[in-house]
Design a protein around this motif. Structure first.
Motif, PDB file in Angstrom:
ATOM      1  N   GLU A   5      18.773  -1.700  -0.819  1.00 35.98           N
ATOM      2  CA  GLU A   5      17.893  -1.574  -1.646  1.00 35.98           C
ATOM      3  C   GLU A   5      16.588  -0.747  -1.622  1.00 35.98           C
ATOM      4  O   GLU A   5      15.779  -0.040  -2.114  1.00 35.98           O
ATOM      5  CB  GLU A   5      17.733  -2.713  -2.600  1.00 35.98           C
ATOM      6  CG  GLU A   5      16.721  -2.698  -3.697  1.00 35.98           C
ATOM      7  CD  GLU A   5      17.046  -1.788  -4.732  1.00 35.98           C
ATOM      8  OE1 GLU A   5      16.227  -1.106  -5.413  1.00 35.98           O
ATOM      9  OE2 GLU A   5      18.333  -1.493  -5.154  1.00 35.98           O
ATOM     10  N   MET A   6      15.874  -1.367  -0.339  1.00 35.35           N
ATOM     11  CA  MET A   6      15.029  -0.949   0.221  1.00 35.35           C
ATOM     12  C   MET A   6      14.946   0.730   0.561  1.00 35.35           C
ATOM     13  O   MET A   6      14.217   1.501   0.472  1.00 35.35           O
ATOM     14  CB  MET A   6      14.359  -1.523   1.546  1.00 35.35           C
ATOM     15  CG  MET A   6      13.078  -0.932   2.326  1.00 35.35           C
ATOM     16  SD  MET A   6      12.982  -1.868   3.819  1.00 35.35           S
ATOM     17  CE  MET A   6      11.486  -2.741   3.526  1.00 35.35           C
ATOM     18  N   ARG A   7      16.206   1.012   1.189  1.00 41.72           N
ATOM     19  CA  ARG A   7      16.244   2.442   1.663  1.00 41.72           C
ATOM     20  C   ARG A   7      16.561   3.408   0.435  1.00 41.72           C
ATOM     21  O   ARG A   7      15.814   4.254   0.235  1.00 41.72           O
ATOM     22  CB  ARG A   7      17.813   2.504   2.260  1.00 41.72           C
ATOM     23  CG  ARG A   7      18.332   3.909   2.801  1.00 41.72           C
ATOM     24  CD  ARG A   7      19.473   3.799   3.497  1.00 41.72           C
ATOM     25  NE  ARG A   7      19.406   2.908   4.842  1.00 41.72           N
ATOM     26  CZ  ARG A   7      20.361   1.860   4.691  1.00 41.72           C
ATOM     27  NH1 ARG A   7      20.718   1.246   3.805  1.00 41.72           N
ATOM     28  NH2 ARG A   7      20.186   1.229   6.279  1.00 41.72           N
ATOM     29  N   ALA A   8      17.177   2.878  -0.711  1.00 41.43           N
ATOM     30  CA  ALA A   8      16.733   3.578  -1.994  1.00 41.43           C
ATOM     31  C   ALA A   8      15.573   3.662  -2.642  1.00 41.43           C
ATOM     32  O   ALA A   8      15.086   4.897  -3.008  1.00 41.43           O
ATOM     33  CB  ALA A   8      17.806   2.882  -3.133  1.00 41.43           C
TER      34      ALA A   8
ATOM     35  N   GLY B 117      12.124  15.890   6.616  1.00 45.11           N
ATOM     36  CA  GLY B 117      12.160  17.152   5.732  1.00 45.11           C
ATOM     37  C   GLY B 117      10.905  17.050   4.868  1.00 45.11           C
ATOM     38  O   GLY B 117      10.866  18.327   4.181  1.00 45.11           O
ATOM     39  N   ILE B 118      10.251  16.068   4.411  1.00 41.59           N
ATOM     40  CA  ILE B 118       9.337  16.411   3.310  1.00 41.59           C
ATOM     41  C   ILE B 118       8.065  17.504   3.807  1.00 41.59           C
ATOM     42  O   ILE B 118       7.859  17.440   5.038  1.00 41.59           O
ATOM     43  CB  ILE B 118       8.608  14.850   2.969  1.00 41.59           C
ATOM     44  CG1 ILE B 118       7.678  15.132   1.735  1.00 41.59           C
ATOM     45  CG2 ILE B 118       7.780  14.608   4.515  1.00 41.59           C
ATOM     46  CD1 ILE B 118       7.107  13.686   1.403  1.00 41.59           C
ATOM     47  N   GLY B 119       7.765  18.287   2.973  1.00 46.40           N
ATOM     48  CA  GLY B 119       7.026  19.155   3.461  1.00 46.40           C
ATOM     49  C   GLY B 119       5.449  19.130   3.297  1.00 46.40           C
ATOM     50  O   GLY B 119       4.759  19.928   2.996  1.00 46.40           O
TER      51      GLY B 119
ATOM     52  N   ALA C 297      10.138   6.967  -3.049  1.00 45.78           N
ATOM     53  CA  ALA C 297       9.005   6.915  -2.860  1.00 45.78           C
ATOM     54  C   ALA C 297       8.466   8.407  -2.208  1.00 45.78           C
ATOM     55  O   ALA C 297       7.726   8.918  -2.611  1.00 45.78           O
ATOM     56  CB  ALA C 297       8.612   5.990  -1.936  1.00 45.78           C
ATOM     57  N   LEU C 298       9.471   8.810  -1.073  1.00 51.12           N
ATOM     58  CA  LEU C 298       9.140  10.028  -0.591  1.00 51.12           C
ATOM     59  C   LEU C 298       9.553  11.288  -1.560  1.00 51.12           C
ATOM     60  O   LEU C 298       8.552  11.982  -1.535  1.00 51.12           O
ATOM     61  CB  LEU C 298      10.269  10.051   0.709  1.00 51.12           C
ATOM     62  CG  LEU C 298       9.955   9.305   1.660  1.00 51.12           C
ATOM     63  CD1 LEU C 298      10.970   9.343   2.761  1.00 51.12           C
ATOM     64  CD2 LEU C 298       8.713   9.598   2.607  1.00 51.12           C
ATOM     65  N   GLU C 299      10.569  11.127  -2.361  1.00 52.66           N
ATOM     66  CA  GLU C 299      10.338  12.300  -3.437  1.00 52.66           C
ATOM     67  C   GLU C 299       9.516  12.360  -4.156  1.00 52.66           C
ATOM     68  O   GLU C 299       8.932  13.424  -4.790  1.00 52.66           O
ATOM     69  CB  GLU C 299      11.787  12.001  -4.209  1.00 52.66           C
ATOM     70  CG  GLU C 299      13.185  12.269  -3.328  1.00 52.66           C
ATOM     71  CD  GLU C 299      14.461  11.914  -3.947  1.00 52.66           C
ATOM     72  OE1 GLU C 299      14.307  11.346  -5.032  1.00 52.66           O
ATOM     73  OE2 GLU C 299      15.433  12.208  -3.434  1.00 52.66           O
TER      74      GLU C 299
END
Length: 260
Positions: free
Chosen positions: A30-33, A100-102, A38-40
């Protein structure tokens, strides 16, 4: 219901906080999801210029949740490998989302960053360590290999032989040694960790968002990419930068100043 990953924006910096302090922010499904979500969110918000990743409480992240490992081993023998493969896909999705976040990413490591927690710190562009920070590639202690990108990221930071030694032994590395070998980029007092990391992230992300994102995407592949391909990617990125408002405004401002 308490969020396992807290998200806030402070003066253009997204603070992504792992929030399971009772288990030293060990990562479960659940934390991973929530982490990926959050990053998206940070990646799609033009008001966010950089991301600071930190853990709630006394630890950054103790790695994967041991209870999840126990549950995985209780599956029928014929399903253990395939179930593990599917779980690994989710782990790699979360690491890829961070790497990969820009936007500029800074890991603010408070206390222990062990196993997958160390991998997450390494997936960031920069690492700020609190004075009490401890890094450990502890996978070998569980009879495992680094599964969160550490075998890719760590040699790029500290060199191949040092990375092997750290991974093979699973030993703990304090903040002073981490800084000396390049595992950490800065050390700061624990009490000002978030503030200092956010201030540095703000300085690092003052430039054009487009230019930073394009540059980061190319530089993160530099070691395994041929020279001519890097040049080609640079040409394509520069062509995109020519069309941005930031470039147009910067040129106009420079010419206006020069004409005075």
């Amino acid at each position: 219901m308490t969020s396992l990953v807290e998200f806030s924006v402070e003066d253009s910096i997204a603070i992504v906080r792992l929030n399971r302090p009772d288990v030293r922010n060990a990562i479960n499904d659940e934390m991973r999801a929530q982490f990926v979500a959050a990053l998206e969110r940070a990646g799609s918000d033009d008001a966010v210029r950089a991301v600071v990743l930190i853990g709630t409480g006394k630890s950054f992240c103790s790695g994967g949740d041991i209870s999840g490992m126990r549950d995985r081993l209780q599956a029928p023998a014929g399903k253990v490998a395939f179930n593990g493969w599917r779980r690994q896909q989710q782990t790699h999705r979360s690491v890829a989302a961070l790497h990969g976040i820009g936007k500029v990413t800074v890991a603010a490591v408070n206390g222990s960053a062990a196993g997958l927690g160390c991998d997450l710190a390494l997936a960031c562009d920069f690492i700020v360590a609190a004075e009490d920070a401890v890094f450990s590639m502890s996978f070998v202690r569980r009879g495992l290999v680094s599964d969160g990108g550490g075998m890719y990221f760590l040699p790029r930071r500290i060199g191949l032989s040092r990375a092997k030694e750290m991974i093979f032994t699973g030993r703990s590395v304090g903040s002073a040694e981490a800084l000396a070998v390049g595992l950490a980029d800065r050390i700061c007092p624990s009490g000002t960790l978030v503030r200092d990391a956010a201030a540095w992230a703000r300085d690092l992300s003052k430039g054009s968002l487009a230019a930073i994102a394009l540059t980061k995407g190319i530089m993160d592949r530099t070691f395994e990419t041929a020279e001519e391909q890097v040049f080609a990617l640079g040409r394509e990125a520069q062509a995109i930068c020519y069309t941005t408002a930031e470039h147009r405004e910067a040129v106009a401002a420079f010419l206006d100043k020069s004409a005075r």
